[in-house]
Design a protein around this motif. Structure first.
Motif, PDB file in Angstrom:
ATOM      1  N   UNK A   1      31.043  29.450  43.026  1.00  0.00           N
ATOM      2  CA  UNK A   1      30.634  29.160  44.403  1.00  0.00           C
ATOM      3  C   UNK A   1      29.750  27.910  44.463  1.00  0.00           C
ATOM      4  N   UNK A   2      28.817  27.814  43.538  1.00  0.00           N
ATOM      5  CA  UNK A   2      27.885  26.680  43.510  1.00  0.00           C
ATOM      6  C   UNK A   2      28.604  25.352  43.304  1.00  0.00           C
ATOM      7  N   UNK A   3      29.568  25.327  42.387  1.00  0.00           N
ATOM      8  CA  UNK A   3      30.232  24.076  42.022  1.00  0.00           C
ATOM      9  C   UNK A   3      31.581  23.862  42.722  1.00  0.00           C
ATOM     10  N   UNK A   4      31.988  24.826  43.534  1.00  0.00           N
ATOM     11  CA  UNK A   4      33.214  24.661  44.301  1.00  0.00           C
ATOM     12  C   UNK A   4      34.499  24.766  43.494  1.00  0.00           C
ATOM     13  N   UNK A   5      34.463  25.558  42.432  1.00  0.00           N
ATOM     14  CA  UNK A   5      35.652  25.790  41.608  1.00  0.00           C
ATOM     15  C   UNK A   5      35.918  27.288  41.566  1.00  0.00           C
ATOM     16  N   UNK A   6      37.091  27.667  41.059  1.00  0.00           N
ATOM     17  CA  UNK A   6      37.294  29.107  40.892  1.00  0.00           C
ATOM     18  C   UNK A   6      36.705  29.544  39.553  1.00  0.00           C
ATOM     19  N   UNK A   7      36.532  30.840  39.409  1.00  0.00           N
ATOM     20  CA  UNK A   7      35.889  31.401  38.225  1.00  0.00           C
ATOM     21  C   UNK A   7      36.628  31.032  36.946  1.00  0.00           C
ATOM     22  N   UNK A   8      37.964  31.043  36.986  1.00  0.00           N
ATOM     23  CA  UNK A   8      38.754  30.707  35.805  1.00  0.00           C
ATOM     24  C   UNK A   8      38.484  29.298  35.312  1.00  0.00           C
ATOM     25  N   UNK A   9      38.359  28.361  36.242  1.00  0.00           N
ATOM     26  CA  UNK A   9      38.054  26.978  35.871  1.00  0.00           C
ATOM     27  C   UNK A   9      36.679  26.889  35.226  1.00  0.00           C
ATOM     28  N   UNK A  10      35.724  27.594  35.797  1.00  0.00           N
ATOM     29  CA  UNK A  10      34.367  27.612  35.233  1.00  0.00           C
ATOM     30  C   UNK A  10      34.407  28.140  33.802  1.00  0.00           C
ATOM     31  N   UNK A  11      35.133  29.245  33.591  1.00  0.00           N
ATOM     32  CA  UNK A  11      35.197  29.848  32.260  1.00  0.00           C
ATOM     33  C   UNK A  11      35.897  28.923  31.267  1.00  0.00           C
ATOM     34  N   UNK A  12      36.915  28.185  31.703  1.00  0.00           N
ATOM     35  CA  UNK A  12      37.591  27.236  30.812  1.00  0.00           C
ATOM     36  C   UNK A  12      36.637  26.121  30.384  1.00  0.00           C
ATOM     37  N   UNK A  13      35.847  25.623  31.328  1.00  0.00           N
ATOM     38  CA  UNK A  13      34.875  24.572  30.995  1.00  0.00           C
ATOM     39  C   UNK A  13      33.820  25.091  30.016  1.00  0.00           C
ATOM     40  N   UNK A  14      33.345  26.304  30.272  1.00  0.00           N
ATOM     41  CA  UNK A  14      32.348  26.882  29.372  1.00  0.00           C
ATOM     42  C   UNK A  14      32.931  27.112  27.978  1.00  0.00           C
ATOM     43  N   UNK A  15      34.146  27.632  27.917  1.00  0.00           N
ATOM     44  CA  UNK A  15      34.793  27.864  26.621  1.00  0.00           C
ATOM     45  C   UNK A  15      35.012  26.545  25.892  1.00  0.00           C
ATOM     46  N   UNK A  16      35.405  25.515  26.638  1.00  0.00           N
ATOM     47  CA  UNK A  16      35.600  24.199  26.036  1.00  0.00           C
ATOM     48  C   UNK A  16      34.327  23.621  25.456  1.00  0.00           C
ATOM     49  N   UNK A  17      33.194  24.056  26.013  1.00  0.00           N
ATOM     50  CA  UNK A  17      31.895  23.603  25.509  1.00  0.00           C
ATOM     51  C   UNK A  17      31.362  24.528  24.416  1.00  0.00           C
ATOM     52  N   UNK A  18      32.177  25.528  24.040  1.00  0.00           N
ATOM     53  CA  UNK A  18      31.774  26.431  22.966  1.00  0.00           C
ATOM     54  C   UNK A  18      30.885  27.578  23.424  1.00  0.00           C
ATOM     55  N   UNK A  19      30.817  27.814  24.720  1.00  0.00           N
ATOM     56  CA  UNK A  19      29.982  28.891  25.250  1.00  0.00           C
ATOM     57  C   UNK A  19      30.807  30.165  25.326  1.00  0.00           C
TER      58      UNK A  19
END
Length: 79
Positions: free
Chosen positions: A16-34
């Motif tokens: 909600x904060x960044x204007x993306x869906x949850x799946x996109x957020x999780x992909x970015x976090x996973x890509x950063x090793x989180x």
């Protein structure tokens, strides 16, 4: 985004904060090793889920009410 997630903000709140869906957020976090943190419902929460289901509510409706994914709800109610 990573700092927010590590500070405890949920993926749904980040979406909600960044204007993306949850799946996109999780992909970015996973890509950063989180690693994803998945909170297992407590016994009290599962009891609440069962009560809502007994009232005739669907999994998606329950999920919206309690702020969880509908697949998580189904998983814990069909055990």
């Amino acid at each position: 985004m990573i700092t927010d997630y590590e500070a405890g903000i949920s993926a749904y709140e980040l979406a909600e904060k960044y204007g993306h869906n949850r799946g996109t957020i999780m992909k970015h976090l996973a890509g950063a090793g989180i690693r994803s943190r998945v909170a297992v419902p407590t016994d009290d929460e599962i009891l609440q889920l069962r009560e809502l289901r007994a009232e005739g509510l669907g999994y998606k409706t329950i999920a919206r009410r309690v702020g969880r994914n509908h697949k998580t709800i189904r998983k814990h109610l069909t055990v």
